[in-house]
Structures are given as structure tokens and as C-alpha cells.
Motif scaffolding. Structure first.
Motif, PDB file in Angstrom:
ATOM      1  N   THR A 159      -9.840  10.529  -1.778  1.00 19.81           N
ATOM      2  CA  THR A 159      -8.587  10.413  -2.354  1.00 19.81           C
ATOM      3  C   THR A 159      -9.487   9.659  -3.712  1.00 19.81           C
ATOM      4  O   THR A 159      -9.011  10.109  -5.052  1.00 19.81           O
ATOM      5  CB  THR A 159      -7.849   9.278  -1.948  1.00 19.81           C
ATOM      6  OG1 THR A 159      -7.189   9.823  -0.886  1.00 19.81           O
ATOM      7  CG2 THR A 159      -6.883   8.526  -2.884  1.00 19.81           C
ATOM      8  N   PRO A 199      -1.873   4.486  -4.671  1.00 22.49           N
ATOM      9  CA  PRO A 199      -2.570   5.739  -4.458  1.00 22.49           C
ATOM     10  C   PRO A 199      -3.827   5.207  -3.559  1.00 22.49           C
ATOM     11  O   PRO A 199      -4.987   5.717  -3.938  1.00 22.49           O
ATOM     12  CB  PRO A 199      -2.929   6.303  -5.855  1.00 22.49           C
ATOM     13  CG  PRO A 199      -3.045   5.095  -6.692  1.00 22.49           C
ATOM     14  CD  PRO A 199      -2.108   4.242  -6.161  1.00 22.49           C
ATOM     15  N   CYS A 211     -10.589   2.607  -3.370  1.00 19.82           N
ATOM     16  CA  CYS A 211     -10.777   3.547  -1.932  1.00 19.82           C
ATOM     17  C   CYS A 211     -12.396   3.584  -1.575  1.00 19.82           C
ATOM     18  O   CYS A 211     -12.424   3.712  -0.286  1.00 19.82           O
ATOM     19  CB  CYS A 211     -10.383   4.915  -2.585  1.00 19.82           C
ATOM     20  SG  CYS A 211      -8.484   4.734  -2.802  1.00 19.82           S
ATOM     21  N   ALA A 253      -1.208  14.496   2.941  1.00 19.57           N
ATOM     22  CA  ALA A 253      -1.061  13.112   3.438  1.00 19.57           C
ATOM     23  C   ALA A 253      -0.935  12.938   4.652  1.00 19.57           C
ATOM     24  O   ALA A 253      -0.798  11.956   5.383  1.00 19.57           O
ATOM     25  CB  ALA A 253       0.022  12.458   2.501  1.00 19.57           C
ATOM     26  N   SER A 264       0.727  -1.027  -0.129  1.00 14.52           N
ATOM     27  CA  SER A 264       0.111  -0.020  -0.054  1.00 14.52           C
ATOM     28  C   SER A 264       0.670   1.143  -0.043  1.00 14.52           C
ATOM     29  O   SER A 264       0.288   2.296  -0.272  1.00 14.52           O
ATOM     30  CB  SER A 264      -1.108   0.017   1.211  1.00 14.52           C
ATOM     31  OG  SER A 264      -0.364   0.031   2.199  1.00 14.52           O
ATOM     32  N   SER A 283      -3.522   9.575   0.643  1.00  7.53           N
ATOM     33  CA  SER A 283      -2.620   8.788   0.097  1.00  7.53           C
ATOM     34  C   SER A 283      -1.466   9.800  -0.362  1.00  7.53           C
ATOM     35  O   SER A 283      -1.809  10.657  -1.139  1.00  7.53           O
ATOM     36  CB  SER A 283      -2.859   7.776  -0.969  1.00  7.53           C
ATOM     37  OG  SER A 283      -1.834   7.673  -1.674  1.00  7.53           O
ATOM     38  N   SER A 338      -3.489   4.940   0.129  1.00 11.82           N
ATOM     39  CA  SER A 338      -3.067   5.339   1.793  1.00 11.82           C
ATOM     40  C   SER A 338      -2.506   4.223   2.400  1.00 11.82           C
ATOM     41  O   SER A 338      -3.499   3.377   2.709  1.00 11.82           O
ATOM     42  CB  SER A 338      -4.282   6.049   2.387  1.00 11.82           C
ATOM     43  OG  SER A 338      -4.006   6.297   3.399  1.00 11.82           O
ATOM     44  N   SER A 339      -1.092   4.128   2.596  1.00 12.22           N
ATOM     45  CA  SER A 339      -0.612   3.046   3.483  1.00 12.22           C
ATOM     46  C   SER A 339      -1.043   3.236   4.859  1.00 12.22           C
ATOM     47  O   SER A 339      -1.319   2.368   5.683  1.00 12.22           O
ATOM     48  CB  SER A 339       0.870   2.899   3.258  1.00 12.22           C
ATOM     49  OG  SER A 339       1.388   4.178   3.669  1.00 12.22           O
TER      50      SER A 339
END
Length: 277
Positions: free
Chosen positions: A126, A20, A257, A162, A16, A168, A22-23
Motif C-alpha cells: 500500500t 489509506p 505504512c 482490500a 483508520s 487499505s 488499512s483499518s
């Protein structure tokens, strides 16, 4: 923490980090699913170092080209290295702007922003912007030699968002770079190379948090497992994303997402506050 939980966290981080999606949101969601909270930042630092090592090795030729071009142009003013010199400058400008504003905004990240409803909203945002850039904005043709300081400022501002859980970093930089008129290859390359100083810098700033307590509670073996998994799956994520974007569209990430946002809202306790750093 068990070894398989460490492995899963490493895999989640790796896959992730550069997509794109979001880790941070994925790590938070994984913590909620397992009912586990990291003791300090030590574990996250190990995860991020694994990711940054992967991008450094994958883009090693690009990194060498930009760094050597930067210093060669400083000493020789050779037109051959002019593009690399300014590309390095644009990376530094965006990084400085992100770091400066990120530190200021971090104090405004309240507990309500660390809850599932906010994270779900950020994921949906996102996704929305991925659709907008894909469907309603014509892709540009500008390459790194056509970039300007204004591009780096816009991308730096986008990357700063972010700091909000669920937004992300890679998505924000990609969307902003594409909006500025950069072509897909340049936007992707800029986003990846920009991740190196940003992730490395945030890890270094949090390095004081590494202590023996984390090693004792998580386990040295588990830290190693998570680090290796993060490195391997970050590499896989990089290779896959570059190949995917050459033949597919960002809208698929937008759909993901939205689906993840629905999962967060419907399946996770909305009152839980996760310590997001």
C-alpha cells in the motif's frame, strides 16, 4: 473485554477506516497487542456501523443529491441530473464488482494471509503504490461529470484487493481513481461514497453472526462504548483526511505504512493466525 479496550478498538477503527492505512490491519494488530480475539463478528459489525453512520451523516447532502438525482433522471431525463445519475451508476458498478469478486476471492484467503508477515507485506505494498501515484503519476483534472464506466470498473477491481488483510480499501480506491485521471476532490468523494454500500453490505451479510454470546462475552456497555468511539473518530478521520489532502501529500501515509510494517514484522509473533473477516 474491559471498557478501555472497547474504547481503544473504537478509536482505532474510527481513525483508520477512511485513511489509506488499512483499518483491518490496525484492528488485527490491536488484537495481537492485547492478546484478544473477537468472539465472532458481532463486535466488528458494531465498529463498522459506527463508521458508516459517520460517513452517511458527513456526506448526507452528497448522498441525497446522488440518490434524488438518480431517480429524478430516470423519470424526467433532465440533463441537470445526468451527472448524479451516472455517478450513482458508477458507485453501483464498482460495488457490484467488489462484492462479486470479493466473495470469490474470500475463499482463497488462506491462513498464511492472516499472519503478521503477510499483513506487513500488504501494508508495505500500500505504501509503495501511494508513493508511485504521488511521485510518478501526474494528477488528473477529470471530475465526476467526466467519469466513465471504465473508471468504475478499475476502481471496483482496486477495491476488491482490500479483501487481502493489510490492503487499505480507501487507499486502493484513492490510488486507482487518481491513476484513472480523476482529480483529488473527485477521487476522495468517490472513495467515501463508495464506502457506504461496501461497508454496509458486508455488515448486513455478516448480520446473522450477531448473537447473545457476543453480548455476554463483550458486554452491552462495551459494545455501546466501541460504537460511539468508532462514530466520533470516524468523523474526525473524515474531516482530517479531507483537510489534509488539500494541503499535503499521500507520501506521508506511505511512510506510516512502512513504519507500521516494520513494527509488525519485528514486534509480533509471525506464527500467529488471526481470524480476519
Amino acid at each position: 473485554m474491559s471498557w478501555y479496550e472497547a474504547l481503544i478498538f473504537g478509536i482505532v477503527q474510527g481513525l483508520s477506516e477512511f485513511l489509506p492505512i488499512s483499518s483491518t490491519a490496525h484492528i488485527v494488530i490491536t488484537q495481537m497487542v492485547f492478546g484478544y480475539t473477537f468472539p465472532g463478528l458481532s463486535f466488528e459489525i458494531f465498529l463498522h456501523i459506527g463508521s458508516i453512520l459517520a460517513v452517511l451523516l458527513y456526506f448526507r447532502k452528497d448522498v441525497v443529491e446522488v440518490v434524488t438525482g438518480f431517480f429524478t433522471f430516470l423519470t424526467t431525463r433532465s440533463s441537470h441530473h445526468r451527472t448524479s445519475f451516472f455517478f450513482a451508476i458508477y458507485i453501483l458498478v464498482a460495488t457490484f464488482l467488489t462484492g462479486f469478486l470479493g466473495l470469490l476471492l474470500n475463499d482463497f484467503v488462506s491462513d498464511i494471509m492472516k499472519t503478521p508477515p503477510f499483513i506487513a507485506g500488504a501494508l508495505a505494498t500500500t505504501g509503495l503504490f501511494l508513493i508511485l501515484i504521488e511521485r510518478f503519476h501526474k494528477y488528473g483534472s477529470r471530475t465526476e461529470k467526466d467519469m466513465t464506466f471504465l473508471d468504475s470498473i478499475f476502481v471496483g477491481l482496486g477495491q476488491t484487493l482490500a479483501v487481502l488483510p493489510g490492503i487499505s480499501r480507501s487507499g486502493a480506491t484513492l490510488i486507482t481513481a487518481l491513476y484513472c485521471g480523476l482529480n483529488r476532490d473527485t477521487a476522495v468523494r468517490y472513495s467515501f461514497l463508495l464506502s457506504i454500500p461496501v461497508i454496509l453490505g458486508s455488515s448486513v451479510l455478516a448480520f446473522d453472526d450477531i448473537g447473545g454470546g457476543a453480548f455476554a462475552s463483550i458486554g452491552t456497555g462495551n459494545l455501546i462504548i466501541a460504537f460511539i468511539a468508532s462514530f466520533i473518530f470516524s468523523w474526525i478521520g473524515i474531516v482530517w483526511l479531507i483537510g489534509f489532502l488539500k494541503k499535503s501529500k499521500l507520501i506521508y501515509f506511505a511512510i506510516y505504512c512502512f513504519v507500521l510494517a516494520v513494527f509488525v514484522v519485528t514486534q509480533l509473533d509471525p506464527t500467529v493466525v488471526i481470524d480476519v473477516e
